[in-house]
Design an enzyme around this catalytic site. Structure first.
Site, PDB file in Angstrom:
ATOM      1  N   TYR A 136       0.860  -1.191   0.000  1.00 25.27           N
ATOM      2  CA  TYR A 136       0.000   0.000   0.000  1.00 25.27           C
ATOM      3  C   TYR A 136       0.893   1.237   0.000  1.00 25.27           C
ATOM      4  O   TYR A 136       1.537   1.548   0.994  1.00 25.27           O
ATOM      5  CB  TYR A 136      -0.903  -0.033   1.228  1.00 25.27           C
ATOM      6  CG  TYR A 136      -1.892   1.100   1.367  1.00 25.27           C
ATOM      7  CD1 TYR A 136      -2.190   1.979   0.325  1.00 25.27           C
ATOM      8  CD2 TYR A 136      -2.566   1.283   2.572  1.00 25.27           C
ATOM      9  CE1 TYR A 136      -3.112   3.003   0.472  1.00 25.27           C
ATOM     10  CE2 TYR A 136      -3.493   2.306   2.739  1.00 25.27           C
ATOM     11  CZ  TYR A 136      -3.763   3.157   1.688  1.00 25.27           C
ATOM     12  OH  TYR A 136      -4.679   4.171   1.848  1.00 25.27           O
ATOM     13  N   LYS A 164      -1.748  -1.571  -3.730  1.00 21.20           N
ATOM     14  CA  LYS A 164      -2.741  -0.506  -3.751  1.00 21.20           C
ATOM     15  C   LYS A 164      -1.959   0.780  -3.982  1.00 21.20           C
ATOM     16  O   LYS A 164      -1.239   1.254  -3.107  1.00 21.20           O
ATOM     17  CB  LYS A 164      -3.512  -0.446  -2.433  1.00 21.20           C
ATOM     18  CG  LYS A 164      -4.518   0.703  -2.366  1.00 21.20           C
ATOM     19  CD  LYS A 164      -5.202   0.768  -1.007  1.00 21.20           C
ATOM     20  CE  LYS A 164      -6.135   1.972  -0.913  1.00 21.20           C
ATOM     21  NZ  LYS A 164      -6.756   2.097   0.434  1.00 21.20           N
TER      22      LYS A 164
END
Length: 302
Positions: A136, A164
């Site tokens: 992320y 992400k």
């Protein structure tokens, strides 16, 4: 290839009036999301206010959501930390609970070097070799960016399967796609960039707006995958006002306002976040929701 799905909802954490986690509402919301466009749920991420949750609260939320969806959707645990040992402990616990994956945020505040980031994520991956991991990258929150080259190195580790990408840079997403294997998943971390990220090789979105318009976001992604790019663009533009208003102030504050307006008793946010004292925020959100409702786009109220 590990497949989390196309539309993953970064699920809010509902709180009761006394500030405690409302697990009953969390269970109901998880079921609703899976029935309305979500292929998977990210539990205890930034949208879930993980910085203000205790590990015990997080573990109970993982169990609650896992039981609520009962194999109908992937459950991905936000077990990242700016302490490698803490992240390993939490991720092992998520693995023991039988969850489907882990979201690992770039360590915040301590600003490690790229080699430090590589060591951090690779040590976590080695501790849970059978658990798929999604990186992320959100430098606006963490104060530290995961470089493209570091992402490419990490993508060589068998259970680091996706990222992400929330840097806001389409060029970054493009280069990640160029330097990583085709099976490495790139998820947009911004609803407004989902369609552009798909166009450069992304596979889906970790979404905030899917709490409200999950079926429409799923339809947009599927339309793009089917080659119906004009339809995908039409849906994207219809939803763009919502994508923008949900970030008019710090996430997840606008989302909790919007959910309350739709009848969901998700409560307030935990300090140091606070609900807006400026009524114009609520008015702006209500106007967008009404616009979408008038167009027949917004899902039915809770």
């Amino acid at each position: 290839m590990t497949y989390f799905g196309r539309v993953l909802t970064a699920m809010v954490t509902p709180f009761s009036e006394d500030g405690s986690v409302d697990y009953a509402v969390a269970e109901r919301l998880a079921d609703y999301l899976v029935n309305n466009g979500s292929d998977g749920l990210v539990v205890c991420g930034t949208t879930g206010e993980s910085p203000t949750l205790s590990w015990q609260e997080e573990y109970q939320l993982y169990k609650t959501v896992r039981e609520a969806v009962a194999g109908r959707a992937k459950v991905i645990a936000g077990t990242g930390s700016n302490s490698t040992s803490e992240a390993i402990e939490a991720t092992r616990h998520a693995c023991d609970l039988g969850l489907d994956g882990s979201l690992q945020v770039v360590p915040y505040y301590n600003k490690p070097s790229q080699q430090g980031l590589y060591q951090h994520f690779s040590q976590i991956a080695a501790a849970v070799p059978d658990l798929p991991i999604m990186l992320y990258n959100i430098p606006g929150r963490t104060g530290c960016a995961l470089a493209i080259e570091t992402t490419a190195r990490l993508a060589e580790i068998s259970n680091i399967v996706a990222i992400k990408e929330a840097s806001g840079s389409l060029d970054q997403a493009s280069q990640i796609r160029y330097y990583t294997p085709a099976e490495f998943g790139i998820y947009s971390g911004d609803d407004s960039l989902t369609l552009p990220v798909l166009s450069v090789g992304g596979c889906g979105v970790v979404s905030v707006a899917s709490h409200l318009v999950g079926p429409q976001i799923q339809a947009m992604v599927q339309a793009y995958e089917a080659g119906e790019t004009r339809l995908a663009t039409k849906i994207h533009l219809q939803l763009l006002p919502l994508f923008k208003v949900l970030f008019v102030t710090t996430n997840p504050v606008p989302l909790k306002v919007a959910l309350a307006q739709q009848g969901w008793p998700v409560g307030a946010v935990r300090s140091p976040l606070c609900m807006p004292d400026d009524e114009s925020v609520g008015i702006a959100i209500a106007e967008v929701l009404q616009q979408l409702s008038d167009q027949g786009i917004l899902a039915t109220k809770a």
